[in-house]
Motif scaffolding. Structure first.
Motif, PDB file in Angstrom:
ATOM      1  N   ASN A 463       0.867  -1.177   0.000  1.00  0.00           N
ATOM      2  CA  ASN A 463       0.000   0.000   0.000  1.00  0.00           C
ATOM      3  C   ASN A 463       0.905   1.230   0.000  1.00  0.00           C
ATOM      4  N   PRO A 464       1.089   1.857  -1.161  1.00  0.00           N
ATOM      5  CA  PRO A 464       2.000   3.010  -1.211  1.00  0.00           C
ATOM      6  C   PRO A 464       1.594   4.127  -0.264  1.00  0.00           C
ATOM      7  N   LEU A 465       0.305   4.280  -0.031  1.00  0.00           N
ATOM      8  CA  LEU A 465      -0.144   5.358   0.843  1.00  0.00           C
ATOM      9  C   LEU A 465       0.359   5.147   2.268  1.00  0.00           C
ATOM     10  N   ARG A 466       0.213   3.930   2.774  1.00  0.00           N
ATOM     11  CA  ARG A 466       0.674   3.659   4.142  1.00  0.00           C
ATOM     12  C   ARG A 466       2.197   3.718   4.243  1.00  0.00           C
ATOM     13  N   VAL A 467       2.887   3.184   3.228  1.00  0.00           N
ATOM     14  CA  VAL A 467       4.356   3.206   3.253  1.00  0.00           C
ATOM     15  C   VAL A 467       4.875   4.644   3.208  1.00  0.00           C
ATOM     16  N   GLY A 468       4.338   5.442   2.275  1.00  0.00           N
ATOM     17  CA  GLY A 468       4.795   6.824   2.169  1.00  0.00           C
ATOM     18  C   GLY A 468       4.485   7.637   3.412  1.00  0.00           C
ATOM     19  N   ALA A 469       3.266   7.475   3.972  1.00  0.00           N
ATOM     20  CA  ALA A 469       2.916   8.213   5.191  1.00  0.00           C
ATOM     21  C   ALA A 469       3.807   7.792   6.357  1.00  0.00           C
ATOM     22  N   ARG A 470       4.130   6.500   6.435  1.00  0.00           N
ATOM     23  CA  ARG A 470       4.996   6.027   7.527  1.00  0.00           C
ATOM     24  C   ARG A 470       6.405   6.609   7.397  1.00  0.00           C
ATOM     25  N   VAL A 471       6.963   6.602   6.188  1.00  0.00           N
ATOM     26  CA  VAL A 471       8.307   7.176   5.977  1.00  0.00           C
ATOM     27  C   VAL A 471       8.314   8.661   6.312  1.00  0.00           C
ATOM     28  N   HIS A 472       7.277   9.384   5.857  1.00  0.00           N
ATOM     29  CA  HIS A 472       7.185  10.822   6.145  1.00  0.00           C
ATOM     30  C   HIS A 472       7.087  11.067   7.651  1.00  0.00           C
ATOM     31  N   TYR A 473       6.271  10.284   8.322  1.00  0.00           N
ATOM     32  CA  TYR A 473       6.082  10.445   9.771  1.00  0.00           C
ATOM     33  C   TYR A 473       7.384  10.162  10.528  1.00  0.00           C
ATOM     34  N   ASP A 474       8.053   9.048  10.194  1.00  0.00           N
ATOM     35  CA  ASP A 474       9.298   8.691  10.894  1.00  0.00           C
ATOM     36  C   ASP A 474      10.396   9.710  10.643  1.00  0.00           C
ATOM     37  N   LEU A 475      10.500  10.212   9.399  1.00  0.00           N
ATOM     38  CA  LEU A 475      11.554  11.175   9.096  1.00  0.00           C
ATOM     39  C   LEU A 475      11.323  12.501   9.812  1.00  0.00           C
ATOM     40  N   LEU A 476      10.067  12.908   9.936  1.00  0.00           N
ATOM     41  CA  LEU A 476       9.799  14.157  10.656  1.00  0.00           C
ATOM     42  C   LEU A 476      10.005  13.982  12.158  1.00  0.00           C
ATOM     43  N   ARG A 477       9.846  12.779  12.664  1.00  0.00           N
ATOM     44  CA  ARG A 477      10.140  12.539  14.075  1.00  0.00           C
ATOM     45  C   ARG A 477      11.638  12.605  14.347  1.00  0.00           C
ATOM     46  N   VAL A 478      12.438  12.303  13.311  1.00  0.00           N
ATOM     47  CA  VAL A 478      13.897  12.458  13.440  1.00  0.00           C
ATOM     48  C   VAL A 478      14.285  13.921  13.280  1.00  0.00           C
ATOM     49  N   PHE A 479      13.668  14.622  12.318  1.00  0.00           N
ATOM     50  CA  PHE A 479      13.939  16.030  12.018  1.00  0.00           C
ATOM     51  C   PHE A 479      15.439  16.220  11.750  1.00  0.00           C
ATOM     52  N   PRO A 480      15.949  15.686  10.619  1.00  0.00           N
ATOM     53  CA  PRO A 480      17.398  15.651  10.404  1.00  0.00           C
ATOM     54  C   PRO A 480      18.057  17.002  10.172  1.00  0.00           C
ATOM     55  N   PHE A 481      17.334  17.964   9.600  1.00  0.00           N
ATOM     56  CA  PHE A 481      17.946  19.245   9.244  1.00  0.00           C
ATOM     57  C   PHE A 481      17.342  20.360  10.099  1.00  0.00           C
ATOM     58  N   GLN A 483      16.319  23.176   9.119  1.00  0.00           N
ATOM     59  CA  GLN A 483      15.232  23.864   8.445  1.00  0.00           C
ATOM     60  C   GLN A 483      14.740  23.011   7.276  1.00  0.00           C
ATOM     61  N   ASP A 484      13.451  23.157   6.969  1.00  0.00           N
ATOM     62  CA  ASP A 484      12.795  22.494   5.836  1.00  0.00           C
ATOM     63  C   ASP A 484      12.865  20.975   5.922  1.00  0.00           C
ATOM     64  N   SER A 485      12.948  20.421   7.141  1.00  0.00           N
ATOM     65  CA  SER A 485      12.867  18.960   7.259  1.00  0.00           C
ATOM     66  C   SER A 485      11.481  18.467   6.872  1.00  0.00           C
ATOM     67  N   GLY A 486      10.434  19.279   7.141  1.00  0.00           N
ATOM     68  CA  GLY A 486       9.078  18.895   6.751  1.00  0.00           C
ATOM     69  C   GLY A 486       8.935  18.802   5.241  1.00  0.00           C
ATOM     70  N   LYS A 487       9.495  19.775   4.521  1.00  0.00           N
ATOM     71  CA  LYS A 487       9.437  19.720   3.059  1.00  0.00           C
ATOM     72  C   LYS A 487      10.136  18.476   2.537  1.00  0.00           C
ATOM     73  N   VAL A 488      11.317  18.183   3.079  1.00  0.00           N
ATOM     74  CA  VAL A 488      12.069  17.011   2.621  1.00  0.00           C
ATOM     75  C   VAL A 488      11.271  15.730   2.877  1.00  0.00           C
ATOM     76  N   ALA A 489      10.636  15.622   4.053  1.00  0.00           N
ATOM     77  CA  ALA A 489       9.865  14.420   4.382  1.00  0.00           C
ATOM     78  C   ALA A 489       8.666  14.273   3.445  1.00  0.00           C
ATOM     79  N   ARG A 490       7.969  15.369   3.153  1.00  0.00           N
ATOM     80  CA  ARG A 490       6.803  15.274   2.271  1.00  0.00           C
ATOM     81  C   ARG A 490       7.214  14.989   0.820  1.00  0.00           C
TER      82      ARG A 490
END
Length: 555
Positions: A463-481, A483-490
């Motif tokens: 299910n691409p929707l669940r996989v993509g939402a999970r990756v976006h959610y996990d990456l924003l919980r890390v917040f690697p940068f 600035q603009d970590s939200g843009k990168v995750a989306r």
């Protein structure tokens, strides 16, 4: 060296040689031998012993006296020789001093003469240098004058060539413009003719469809009335079922304890084994022209299409539709993507800023005050183009370098993929207040997320929707940068969606607060938000395409 100086040296050498010869001869001359003692006179008779001893002693004393005198004479002679040699040496030394003084004076005179000659030569050389320098200066001035004249001629030639080229380009532009205008007029005429022909064809088809629909409705109505008269039933619905259109379900009927099967009856359908509720009189055969036709087969209920199928049909309709509509869709998609994605980060772009940044025409060049904003929009647009490209190139692996490259496209001043750094502290962002990963854990957590995305668990979800939402959610919980970590995750989420056949998910800016709250630990809400965004986007473009189709059909 002068001849006089050479002669003086020869004379001094001759004198030194003669003096040395004399000294050598004086040293080699043997000393005068001592006088031999006188022979004793022979006496006739030998003296006595005492007298002989006295005589011998006297002789010895005389001999000693003579030897002493000889030695004194030799010593005096040696002293005289030594004094003479000293005087000779003094004389020679004085002579040598005179020679040296004379030679020194001659050398000084020679040096003075050579100095004067050098000064004369130097003055001559200086005069030659000045003359050559003057000649060089004159030659340089002449060459400079010639070069200036040559440059002036070349500049005039270039200006003339430039004017000629400008005139040729203007003429070519004018000819091209006229040709384009003629071509445009020709295309407009062809398009107008095609539009009129298409409108006439649409009108004809619409008329035929309307006539066929009316005929079908009349047939259905007649068949319905005939069936109702035959069964003795009055139905409120106009839908008519044909027994032949009902699938055979005898093998799927559940039997209870009794051996008799349960017989299912369908309303509005007369079975062969069904007794008539009301005794019917024998029907009168209608005249042949008014003989009712059998009712048509019931249409199947519509099957709910998946997101992939809806998106594929939309792309097909856009590809086969008008070019203006496709261009409008692309521009609207990019502008809304940039606007809502930036608004989630707290940056709101106006329509004028988006239009100025995305319009490639030279007439829409923004002023200096809008340049930084336009650069940010263009970098975001470049990142979106990269996302859409990766969505089509499914063989390119998604790894940590893709995450870094997305950030570098948004912020090229941070370096490149190899030199970009993760954040070093815990930022207090004014929008995101969820838990962040510690700076020393960012690299490990980002690598862990990408390993999960490429691992078997994500593939099992299908299910691409669940996989993509999970990756976006996990990456924003890390917040690697920072600035603009939200843009990168989306953006990363939309790569996953595009590869799965889904449209890009654009979370609306009005859902911002709900989006922030969901990041604090509500993954299902994130999945629901992404799903709603996709559904709203599909409904919007489908409505736009339907309106365009109705307008084309009406025209």
């Amino acid at each position: 060296m002068s001849a006089r100086k050479k002669q003086s040296k020869k004379r001094s050498k001759g004198k030194d040689r003669s003096t040395r010869n004399k000294q050598t001869s004086a040293r080699k001359k043997p000393a005068r031998p001592a006088a031999k003692p006188a022979k004793k006179p022979k006496s006739a008779s030998k003296p006595s012993g005492a007298k002989a001893k006295a005589t011998a002693k006297g002789a010895k004393a005389k001999l000693a006296q003579k030897a002493k005198l000889t030695r004194e004479r030799e010593r005096a002679q040696k002293e005289k020789e030594r004094e003479r040699e000293l005087k000779e040496r003094e004389r020679e030394r004085a002579q040598r001093e005179k020679e040296k003084e004379r030679e020194r004076k001659e050398r000084e005179k020679e040096k003075e003469r050579e100095r004067k000659e050098r000064e004369r030569d130097k003055a001559q050389r200086d005069r030659e240098k000045k003359r050559e320098l003057a000649q060089k200066e004159a030659e340089k001035a002449r060459k400079k004058k010639e070069a200036d004249a040559q440059k002036a001629r070349e500049k005039a030639e270039r200006e003339a060539e430039k004017r000629r080229l400008i005139a040729e380009r203007e003429a070519e532009k004018e000819a091209t413009r006229k040709a384009k205008e003629e071509e445009r007029a020709k295309r407009e005429a062809e398009r107008e003719a095609y539009r009129k022909a298409k409108e006439a064809e649409r009108e004809r088809l619409r008329t035929e469809r309307e006539a066929a629909r009316r005929l079908r409705e009349s047939k259905v109505a007649r068949a319905t009335r005939a069936a109702q008269r035959i069964d003795g039933l009055r139905m409120g619905s106009a839908r008519v079922y044909d027994p032949s259109a009902i699938p055979n379900q005898s093998g799927t009927t559940r039997h209870t304890g009794s051996s008799a099967p349960i017989i299912h009856r369908l309303v509005g359908v007369r079975h062969a084994d069904s007794p008539s509720r009301i005794p019917l009189p024998e029907p009168v055969a209608p005249p042949p022209p008014h003989r009712p036709t059998p009712p048509p087969a019931a249409p199947l209920p519509p099957v709910a299409e998946g997101v992939e199928e809806r998106y594929r049909r939309i792309l097909e309709r856009l590809a086969t539709g008008q070019e203006a509509l496709k261009k409008e869709y692309e521009e609207t998609l990019e502008m809304s993507w940039i606007h809502h994605d930036s608004a989630l980060e707290g940056v709101v772009y106006t329509f004028q800023e988006l239009r100025a940044a995305m319009d490639p025409s030279p007439s829409s060049t923004p002023d200096s005050s809008m340049q930084p904003v336009c650069e940010e929009i263009r970098r975001h647009r470049q990142a979106i183009a990269y996302v859409r490209d990766l969505g089509e190139r499914k063989r390119v692996p998604l790894n940590v370098d893709v995450v870094k490259r997305l950030f570098i496209m948004l912020h090229p001043e941070e370096g490149d993929v190899k030199t970009v750094k993760y954040r070093k502290d815990i930022p207090q962002h004014r929008l995101y207040f969820h838990e962040y990963a510690a700076p020393d854990k960012i690299a490990y957590r980002v690598r862990q997320i990408m390993d999960w995305l490429n691992g078997p668990e994500a593939k099992k979800m299908k299910n691409p929707l669940r996989v993509g939402a999970r990756v976006h959610y996990d990456l924003l919980r890390v917040f690697p940068f920072a600035q603009d970590s939200g843009k990168v995750a989306r953006l990363l989420m939309n790569i996953v969606l595009l590869r799965g056949g889904y449209p890009p998910a654009i979370v609306h800016s009005t859902e911002r607060q709900r989006y922030y709250e969901a990041l604090k630990g509500q993954l299902p809400v994130i999945i629901q938000l992404v799903n709603e965004s996709i559904m709203n986007a599909l409904a919007s473009i489908e409505k736009r395409l339907d309106d365009e189709a109705r307008a084309a059909a009406a025209s």
